[in-house]
Design an enzyme around this catalytic site. Structure first.
Site, PDB file in Angstrom:
ATOM      1  N   PHE A  10     -32.920 -33.768  33.288  1.00 38.14           N
ATOM      2  CA  PHE A  10     -32.936 -33.901  34.755  1.00 38.14           C
ATOM      3  C   PHE A  10     -34.341 -34.270  35.247  1.00 38.14           C
ATOM      4  O   PHE A  10     -34.553 -35.355  35.815  1.00 38.14           O
ATOM      5  CB  PHE A  10     -32.416 -32.571  35.350  1.00 38.14           C
ATOM      6  N   THR A  31     -29.285 -30.998  25.949  1.00 37.01           N
ATOM      7  CA  THR A  31     -28.811 -30.789  27.327  1.00 37.01           C
ATOM      8  C   THR A  31     -29.051 -32.022  28.195  1.00 37.01           C
ATOM      9  O   THR A  31     -28.678 -32.042  29.361  1.00 37.01           O
ATOM     10  CB  THR A  31     -29.512 -29.573  27.988  1.00 37.01           C
ATOM     11  N   ASP A  64     -35.513 -34.507  17.491  1.00 38.40           N
ATOM     12  CA  ASP A  64     -35.672 -33.080  17.791  1.00 38.40           C
ATOM     13  C   ASP A  64     -37.149 -32.733  17.602  1.00 38.40           C
ATOM     14  O   ASP A  64     -37.662 -32.814  16.474  1.00 38.40           O
ATOM     15  CB  ASP A  64     -34.783 -32.287  16.821  1.00 38.40           C
ATOM     16  N   TYR A  91     -43.401 -38.164  14.828  1.00 39.38           N
ATOM     17  CA  TYR A  91     -44.218 -39.344  14.514  1.00 39.38           C
ATOM     18  C   TYR A  91     -43.951 -40.422  15.557  1.00 39.38           C
ATOM     19  O   TYR A  91     -42.805 -40.756  15.847  1.00 39.38           O
ATOM     20  CB  TYR A  91     -43.901 -39.911  13.119  1.00 39.38           C
ATOM     21  N   TYR A 135     -36.044 -17.507  26.538  1.00 34.57           N
ATOM     22  CA  TYR A 135     -36.665 -18.587  27.334  1.00 34.57           C
ATOM     23  C   TYR A 135     -38.051 -18.138  27.806  1.00 34.57           C
ATOM     24  O   TYR A 135     -39.042 -18.848  27.616  1.00 34.57           O
ATOM     25  CB  TYR A 135     -35.760 -18.902  28.514  1.00 34.57           C
ATOM     26  N   THR A 175     -36.125 -26.042  40.686  1.00 39.14           N
ATOM     27  CA  THR A 175     -36.118 -27.416  41.187  1.00 39.14           C
ATOM     28  C   THR A 175     -34.698 -27.974  41.116  1.00 39.14           C
ATOM     29  O   THR A 175     -33.954 -27.661  40.189  1.00 39.14           O
ATOM     30  CB  THR A 175     -37.091 -28.265  40.343  1.00 39.14           C
TER      31      THR A 175
HETATM   32  P1  NAD Z   1     -32.795 -30.375  31.210  1.00 42.38           P
HETATM   33  O1  NAD Z   1     -31.975 -29.480  30.346  1.00 42.38           O
HETATM   34  O2  NAD Z   1     -32.088 -31.333  32.088  1.00 42.38           O
HETATM   35  O3  NAD Z   1     -33.847 -31.199  30.347  1.00 42.38           O
HETATM   36  C1  NAD Z   1     -34.408 -30.722  29.167  1.00 42.38           C
HETATM   37  C2  NAD Z   1     -34.404 -31.851  28.153  1.00 42.38           C
HETATM   38  O4  NAD Z   1     -35.029 -31.397  26.940  1.00 42.38           O
HETATM   39  C3  NAD Z   1     -32.997 -32.319  27.795  1.00 42.38           C
HETATM   40  O5  NAD Z   1     -32.898 -33.721  27.902  1.00 42.38           O
HETATM   41  C4  NAD Z   1     -32.820 -31.856  26.355  1.00 42.38           C
HETATM   42  O6  NAD Z   1     -31.910 -32.642  25.627  1.00 42.38           O
HETATM   43  C5  NAD Z   1     -34.252 -31.904  25.848  1.00 42.38           C
HETATM   44  N1  NAD Z   1     -34.504 -31.059  24.674  1.00 42.38           N
HETATM   45  C6  NAD Z   1     -34.247 -29.747  24.519  1.00 42.38           C
HETATM   46  N2  NAD Z   1     -34.594 -29.346  23.288  1.00 42.38           N
HETATM   47  C7  NAD Z   1     -35.109 -30.433  22.641  1.00 42.38           C
HETATM   48  C8  NAD Z   1     -35.639 -30.643  21.354  1.00 42.38           C
HETATM   49  N3  NAD Z   1     -35.724 -29.667  20.431  1.00 42.38           N
HETATM   50  N4  NAD Z   1     -36.085 -31.886  21.033  1.00 42.38           N
HETATM   51  C9  NAD Z   1     -36.013 -32.903  21.928  1.00 42.38           C
HETATM   52  N5  NAD Z   1     -35.508 -32.749  23.162  1.00 42.38           N
HETATM   53  C10 NAD Z   1     -35.054 -31.528  23.522  1.00 42.38           C
HETATM   54  O7  NAD Z   1     -33.728 -29.390  32.065  1.00 42.38           O
HETATM   55  P2  NAD Z   1     -34.770 -29.719  33.229  1.00 42.38           P
HETATM   56  O8  NAD Z   1     -34.380 -28.927  34.400  1.00 42.38           O
HETATM   57  O9  NAD Z   1     -34.986 -31.175  33.352  1.00 42.38           O
HETATM   58  O10 NAD Z   1     -36.085 -29.039  32.630  1.00 42.38           O
HETATM   59  C11 NAD Z   1     -37.113 -29.804  32.022  1.00 42.38           C
HETATM   60  C12 NAD Z   1     -38.301 -28.909  31.704  1.00 42.38           C
HETATM   61  O11 NAD Z   1     -38.796 -28.291  32.890  1.00 42.38           O
HETATM   62  C13 NAD Z   1     -37.964 -27.780  30.723  1.00 42.38           C
HETATM   63  O12 NAD Z   1     -39.059 -27.587  29.846  1.00 42.38           O
HETATM   64  C14 NAD Z   1     -37.821 -26.574  31.626  1.00 42.38           C
HETATM   65  O13 NAD Z   1     -38.119 -25.366  30.965  1.00 42.38           O
HETATM   66  C15 NAD Z   1     -38.826 -26.881  32.728  1.00 42.38           C
HETATM   67  N6  NAD Z   1     -38.481 -26.190  33.981  1.00 42.38           N
HETATM   68  C16 NAD Z   1     -37.472 -26.650  34.774  1.00 42.38           C
HETATM   69  C17 NAD Z   1     -37.160 -25.963  35.941  1.00 42.38           C
HETATM   70  C18 NAD Z   1     -36.088 -26.441  36.892  1.00 42.38           C
HETATM   71  O14 NAD Z   1     -35.878 -25.796  37.930  1.00 42.38           O
HETATM   72  N7  NAD Z   1     -35.412 -27.539  36.645  1.00 42.38           N
HETATM   73  C19 NAD Z   1     -37.857 -24.803  36.281  1.00 42.38           C
HETATM   74  C20 NAD Z   1     -38.847 -24.352  35.417  1.00 42.38           C
HETATM   75  C21 NAD Z   1     -39.174 -25.058  34.285  1.00 42.38           C
END
Ligand code: NAD
Ligand code: UDP
Length: 310
Positions: free
Chosen positions: A11, A35, A56, A62, A145, A175
């Site tokens: 997102f 996700t 992952d 790399y 988390y 967010t």
């Molecule tokens: P999201 O789940 O939409 O995006 C996270 C992305 O990380 C996904 O595309 C997922 O496939 C990828 N991912 C997860 N594990 C992975 C791995 N091992 N290797 C490669 N890719 C991997 O969530 P988001 O809301 O976009 O959050 C993005 C970041 O912002 C995260 O680190 C989250 O902790 C942080 N964050 C978000 C919020 C919020 O309100 N949206 C609040 C606090 C922190």
């Protein structure tokens, strides 16, 4: 700059990719799609400055060619997602952050970690300034988390102190916006989705717990300013307007105009009772503050959900 963005198909990552490209940067988007979705970045695929690598980041990373900046956003973020993937969440916060820092060190690149207001746990003070150490249950279900992000912050600043990596930490507060998954489980997509289907809005507990919601474009502006700053310390980015979840459910009914009822369900374990960012640091050191009102941001989000109804 040529920027490695982990979690770029998620997102926030998809909005950040758009903004970085618009600012003239090259983006190497790395994601394992646990996700995230390629749909989120499909519109960027034809851009010669955008590259997607399915990988992952808990495994060795790399990337060929020079990297000037690493933005580490990979991690499940919705409580439903991280409770479904507890070990993967711990691994991406620990091993994934270690590998991403390794790339930054190798390339002499700057580094920015996406951290979270969850490092404050169930906060005993409000609003939460960056100086607050938090109130986290390390062995509760949310600990996977919260503690992963707390470790990620610790190793990020250790790389700064020990290896001189120009490292930054953004503590993101709740967010919302376009491209959140309908089934994501977080309260904004849940309520919008439920209202659109004419289903009852599920308020957990009595709904007196509070959150402060930031529109994604405001967040992205804050992240870009932090990335371009010389700060090497955590910075809260969020919207200080605080609202109870029950009031939020009522607002959704008002904005969607859908007459649906509100039902009360069990409160998840360790669900924080209050959350509101102190954004004094972002205001004074980055000249940043949110510009989009909750009503305006929600209206845009609801419109997107309607247009992308699946
Ligand atoms: P999201 O789940 O939409 O995006 C996270 C992305 O990380 C996904 O595309 C997922 O496939 C990828 N991912 C997860 N594990 C992975 C791995 N091992 N290797 C490669 N890719 C991997 O969530 P988001 O809301 O976009 O959050 C993005 C970041 O912002 C995260 O680190 C989250 O902790 C942080 N964050 C978000 C919020 C919020 O309100 N949206 C609040 C606090 C922190
Ligand atoms: N929540 C709710 N109904 C839902 C989803 C969430 O009442 O359908 C509550 C949840 O218990 C929490 C708040 O809304 O108090 C925000 O939850 P979310 O999952 O969006 O993020 P959190 O801030 O808990 O990480």
């Amino acid at each position: 700059m040529r920027i490695l963005l982990t979690g770029g198909a998620g997102f926030i990552g998809s909005h950040l990719s758009e903004r970085l490209l618009a600012d003239g940067h090259e983006v190497v988007c790395m994601d394992n799609l646990i996700t995230g979705r390629t749909d989120n970045i499909a519109h960027l695929a034809g851009n010669p400055k955008f590259e997607f690598i399915k990988h992952d980041v808990t495994k060795y990373i790399y990337v060929s060619g020079k990297i000037d900046c690493v933005l580490h956003f990979a991690s499940p973020a919705s409580p439903v997602d991280y409770l479904m993937h507890p070990i993967k969440t711990l691994k991406v916060g620990s091993l994934g952050t270690h590998n991403s820092l390794g790339v930054a060190k190798e390339h002499g690149a700057r580094f920015l970690l996406a951290s979270t207001s969850e490092v404050y746990g169930d906060p005993a003070i409000t609003p939460q300034p960056e100086t607050y150490w938090g109130n986290v249950n390390p062995v509760g279900p949310r600990g996977v988390y919260d503690e992963a992000k707390r470790f990620a912050e610790a190793i990020t600043l250790a790389y700064h102190r020990a290896h001189g990596v120009d490292a930054k930490i953004v503590r993101i507060f709740n967010t919302y916006g376009e491209r959140m998954r309908h089934e994501d489980g977080r309260v904004v997509p849940n309520f919008i989705d439920q209202a659109m289907k004419g289903e009852p809005l599920t308020v957990y507990g009595d709904g007196s717990q509070t959150r402060s919601f930031c529109y994604v474009q405001d967040l992205v502006e804050g992240i870009v300013r932090l990335m371009n700053s010389d700060l090497n310390e955590p910075v809260n980015i969020g919207n200080p307007r605080e609202m109870s979840i029950l009031d939020f459910a009522k607002l959704i009914k008002e904005l969607t105009g859908i007459k649906t009822e509100i039902v009360f369900k069990d409160l998840p374990v360790d669900d924080p009772k209050q959350r509101r960012p102190d954004i004094t640091k972002a205001r004074t050191k980055l000249g940043w503050e949110p510009k989009v009102s909750f009503e305006e941001g929600l209206a845009k989000t609801i419109k997107w959900f309607k247009e992308n109804y699946k």
